[in-house]
Design a protein around this motif. Structure first.
Motif, mmCIF file in Angstrom:
data_model
loop_
_atom_site.group_PDB
_atom_site.id
_atom_site.type_symbol
_atom_site.label_atom_id
_atom_site.label_comp_id
_atom_site.label_asym_id
_atom_site.label_seq_id
_atom_site.Cartn_x
_atom_site.Cartn_y
_atom_site.Cartn_z
ATOM 1 N N SER A 253 0.844 -1.204 0.000
ATOM 2 C CA SER A 253 0.000 0.000 0.000
ATOM 3 C C SER A 253 0.877 1.250 0.000
ATOM 4 C CB SER A 253 -0.881 0.025 1.249
ATOM 5 O OG SER A 253 -1.580 -1.186 1.392
ATOM 6 N N ASN A 254 0.309 2.353 -0.459
ATOM 7 C CA ASN A 254 0.983 3.645 -0.334
ATOM 8 C C ASN A 254 0.641 4.245 1.020
ATOM 9 O OD1 ASN A 254 2.216 3.740 -2.889
ATOM 10 N ND2 ASN A 254 0.236 4.270 -3.816
ATOM 11 N N LEU A 255 1.652 4.798 1.699
ATOM 12 C CA LEU A 255 1.404 5.390 3.016
ATOM 13 C C LEU A 255 0.625 6.693 2.867
ATOM 14 C CD1 LEU A 255 3.161 3.337 4.470
ATOM 15 C CD2 LEU A 255 4.336 5.211 5.595
ATOM 16 N N PRO A 256 -0.434 6.896 3.665
ATOM 17 C CA PRO A 256 -1.148 8.184 3.623
ATOM 18 C C PRO A 256 -0.204 9.318 4.034
ATOM 19 C CG PRO A 256 -2.327 6.550 4.967
ATOM 20 C CD PRO A 256 -0.987 5.973 4.658
ATOM 21 N N ASP A 257 -0.451 10.531 3.506
ATOM 22 C CA ASP A 257 0.428 11.673 3.794
ATOM 23 C C ASP A 257 0.487 11.998 5.280
ATOM 24 O OD1 ASP A 257 1.177 11.972 1.202
ATOM 25 O OD2 ASP A 257 -0.343 13.481 0.716
ATOM 26 N N ASN A 258 -0.653 11.844 5.980
ATOM 27 C CA ASN A 258 -0.646 12.174 7.415
ATOM 28 C C ASN A 258 0.215 11.187 8.211
ATOM 29 O OD1 ASN A 258 -2.418 10.056 6.993
ATOM 30 N ND2 ASN A 258 -3.814 10.665 8.649
ATOM 31 N N LEU A 259 0.444 9.985 7.669
ATOM 32 C CA LEU A 259 1.299 8.997 8.340
ATOM 33 C C LEU A 259 2.769 9.246 8.011
ATOM 34 C CD1 LEU A 259 1.298 6.510 10.141
ATOM 35 C CD2 LEU A 259 0.967 5.082 8.142
ATOM 36 N N LYS A 260 3.044 9.650 6.766
ATOM 37 C CA LYS A 260 4.431 9.933 6.356
ATOM 38 C C LYS A 260 5.047 11.027 7.214
ATOM 39 C CE LYS A 260 4.170 8.725 1.443
ATOM 40 N NZ LYS A 260 4.016 9.285 0.088
ATOM 41 N N GLN A 261 4.230 12.009 7.590
ATOM 42 C CA GLN A 261 4.736 13.154 8.361
ATOM 43 C C GLN A 261 5.174 12.767 9.774
ATOM 44 O OE1 GLN A 261 1.485 15.860 8.213
ATOM 45 N NE2 GLN A 261 1.791 16.411 6.066
ATOM 46 N N LEU A 262 4.731 11.621 10.253
ATOM 47 C CA LEU A 262 5.037 11.212 11.634
ATOM 48 C C LEU A 262 6.369 10.474 11.740
ATOM 49 C CD1 LEU A 262 1.510 9.834 12.637
ATOM 50 C CD2 LEU A 262 2.397 12.158 12.896
ATOM 51 N N PHE A 263 6.972 10.151 10.588
ATOM 52 C CA PHE A 263 8.197 9.343 10.594
ATOM 53 C C PHE A 263 9.322 10.041 9.839
ATOM 54 C CE2 PHE A 263 4.851 6.293 11.350
ATOM 55 C CZ PHE A 263 5.394 5.508 12.360
ATOM 56 N N ARG A 264 10.526 9.853 10.348
ATOM 57 C CA ARG A 264 11.731 10.382 9.690
ATOM 58 C C ARG A 264 12.281 9.277 8.798
ATOM 59 N NH1 ARG A 264 15.953 11.785 7.660
ATOM 60 N NH2 ARG A 264 17.625 13.067 8.508
ATOM 61 N N GLY A 265 12.229 9.479 7.488
ATOM 62 C CA GLY A 265 12.647 8.439 6.543
ATOM 63 C C GLY A 265 14.158 8.402 6.351
ATOM 64 N N ILE A 266 14.693 7.219 6.106
ATOM 65 C CA ILE A 266 16.121 7.067 5.768
ATOM 66 C C ILE A 266 16.238 5.960 4.726
ATOM 67 C CG2 ILE A 266 16.388 5.689 7.899
ATOM 68 C CD1 ILE A 266 19.314 7.507 6.313
ATOM 69 N N ALA A 267 16.822 6.296 3.579
ATOM 70 C CA ALA A 267 16.950 5.310 2.491
ATOM 71 C C ALA A 267 18.119 4.375 2.783
ATOM 72 C CB ALA A 267 17.172 6.038 1.169
ATOM 73 N N MET A 268 17.869 3.077 2.707
ATOM 74 C CA MET A 268 18.908 2.059 2.931
ATOM 75 C C MET A 268 19.334 1.500 1.578
ATOM 76 S SD MET A 268 19.262 1.936 6.246
ATOM 77 C CE MET A 268 19.856 0.353 6.847
ATOM 78 N N ILE A 269 20.654 1.497 1.350
ATOM 79 C CA ILE A 269 21.188 0.959 0.092
ATOM 80 C C ILE A 269 22.059 -0.255 0.399
ATOM 81 C CG2 ILE A 269 21.081 3.072 -1.276
ATOM 82 C CD1 ILE A 269 23.985 3.604 -0.354
ATOM 83 N N SER A 270 22.722 -0.789 -0.600
ATOM 84 C CA SER A 270 23.566 -1.983 -0.393
ATOM 85 C C SER A 270 24.660 -1.689 0.622
ATOM 86 C CB SER A 270 24.207 -2.415 -1.707
ATOM 87 O OG SER A 270 23.213 -2.790 -2.616
ATOM 88 N N PRO A 271 24.881 -2.593 1.584
ATOM 89 C CA PRO A 271 25.908 -2.362 2.616
ATOM 90 C C PRO A 271 27.329 -2.528 2.058
ATOM 91 C CG PRO A 271 24.884 -4.506 2.914
ATOM 92 C CD PRO A 271 24.158 -3.840 1.790
ATOM 93 N N ASP A 272 28.315 -2.067 2.824
ATOM 94 C CA ASP A 272 29.733 -2.186 2.455
ATOM 95 C C ASP A 272 30.205 -3.612 2.740
ATOM 96 O OD1 ASP A 272 32.448 -2.059 2.155
ATOM 97 O OD2 ASP A 272 32.735 -0.212 3.276
ATOM 98 N N ARG A 273 30.143 -4.463 1.722
ATOM 99 C CA ARG A 273 30.454 -5.888 1.929
ATOM 100 C C ARG A 273 31.926 -6.111 2.292
ATOM 101 N NH1 ARG A 273 25.785 -8.242 0.386
ATOM 102 N NH2 ARG A 273 24.577 -7.131 -1.190
ATOM 103 N N GLU A 274 32.807 -5.237 1.785
ATOM 104 C CA GLU A 274 34.236 -5.411 2.071
ATOM 105 C C GLU A 274 34.507 -5.234 3.556
ATOM 106 O OE1 GLU A 274 38.454 -3.394 0.778
ATOM 107 O OE2 GLU A 274 36.859 -3.468 -0.719
ATOM 108 N N LEU A 275 33.903 -4.218 4.173
ATOM 109 C CA LEU A 275 34.091 -3.973 5.611
ATOM 110 C C LEU A 275 33.504 -5.124 6.432
ATOM 111 C CD1 LEU A 275 35.011 -2.086 7.873
ATOM 112 C CD2 LEU A 275 32.841 -0.894 7.694
#
Length: 297
Positions: A253-275
């Protein structure tokens, strides 16, 4: 580390000396894990190695950026633990700071759990989530499967001494079930991590957003009670609500706008596999882990 930064005026090589000490300790621990050890002691050594590799990388970054003050953002960006004697409350002896956010350690007994390797991605996620907690909001790591969204929330809870309960959301969750979970989290002060939150139906998401907003307003106003499903519930100020999402997947589902405002988003990408490979090699006793990790990945 902070003491070494403060001594830079008198000893310009204070950070470099501390870095060499860390390397000696790392090599010593790499020797220790080769011995026949009980499982719990081995796990502790592996945790120490994971922590020290991160400390070593932080020190290298501070030296590279020519950090000379404890007020420099490169240092404030890191998670820092301070122990100060507090005679009034023993539970407030240990404080954790990251940027302008300050927390008291939760002292939840967590045992010797698996420790997450701290990569630059983990640090960025910790910063976003601690800022969300400081502003009494929720945290929302989002990204494809296998990037460590839920594990990072659990690892942050471990760092702050908080109990994290993970709920795997699906179509069976209804409004009443979510309300009962919120009542429990408010009363015991645990963190709730709702995995794949956007699998819930849109009508439930909209109703749930109202409850989350009520709880967050109570936390911001330092209120002792909040009304959930028509009854007053005591609110523990340590409680937190986190959601993880896989956007763009089928059946989400798409998150309603009033719900998006309650959370601080952070995009997660591929981790550093070498480390990650480097830490795993170190924890198995390979002293040349830095050179080997590049060849493995």
């Amino acid at each position: 580390t902070e003491t070494a930064i403060c001594q830079l005026d008198k000893k310009p090589d204070a950070l470099s000396n501390y870095l060499e000490q860390l390397k000696v300790i790392l090599n010593l621990l790499a020797d220790q894990v080769l011995q026949d050890l009980p499982i719990d002691i081995r796990k502790k050594y592996e945790h120490l190695i994971t922590e020290l590799v991160h400390q070593r990388d932080v020190l290298r970054k501070l030296i590279k950026n020519n950090v000379t003050s404890v007020k420099s953002f490169a240092w404030l960006y890191e998670m820092r633990f301070y122990f100060t004697e507090n005679k009034e409350s023993v539970l407030k002896n240990l404080t954790i700071r990251m940027a302008n956010a300050t927390f008291h350690y939760g002292y939840e007994y967590l045992g010797i759990a698996e420790k997450l390797v701290q990569t630059p991605l983990t640090d960025r996620c910790y910063l976003a989530l601690t800022q969300a907690l400081e502003g009494r909001m929720g945290g929302s790591p989002f990204g494809p499967a296998g990037t460590g969204k839920t594990e990072t929330v659990k690892a942050l809870g471990g760092q702050l001494g908080q109990f994290v309960i993970v709920f795997c959301c699906d179509e069976a969750f209804d409004f009443q079930a979510m309300s009962r979970i919120f009542v429990g989290l408010c009363q015991c002060g645990a963190w709730g991590c709702f995995d794949e939150f956007n699998r819930l139906e849109e009508r439930i998401l909209s109703a749930v957003s109202q409850q989350i907003q009520t709880i967050q307003v109570a936390l911001k106003e330092n209120s002792n009670e909040v009304e959930i499903i028509g009854r007053p519930v005591r609110v523990n100020p340590d409680m937190g609500i986190f959601i993880t999402m896989n956007p763009g997947y089928a059946g989400r589902s798409n998150l309603p706008d009033n719900l998006k405002q309650l959370f601080r988003g952070i995009a997660m990408i591929s981790p550093d596999r070498e480390l990650i490979a480097q830490v795993m090699l170190y924890s198995q006793g390979f002293k040349t882990a830095e050179r080997l990790s590049g060849k493995i990945v």
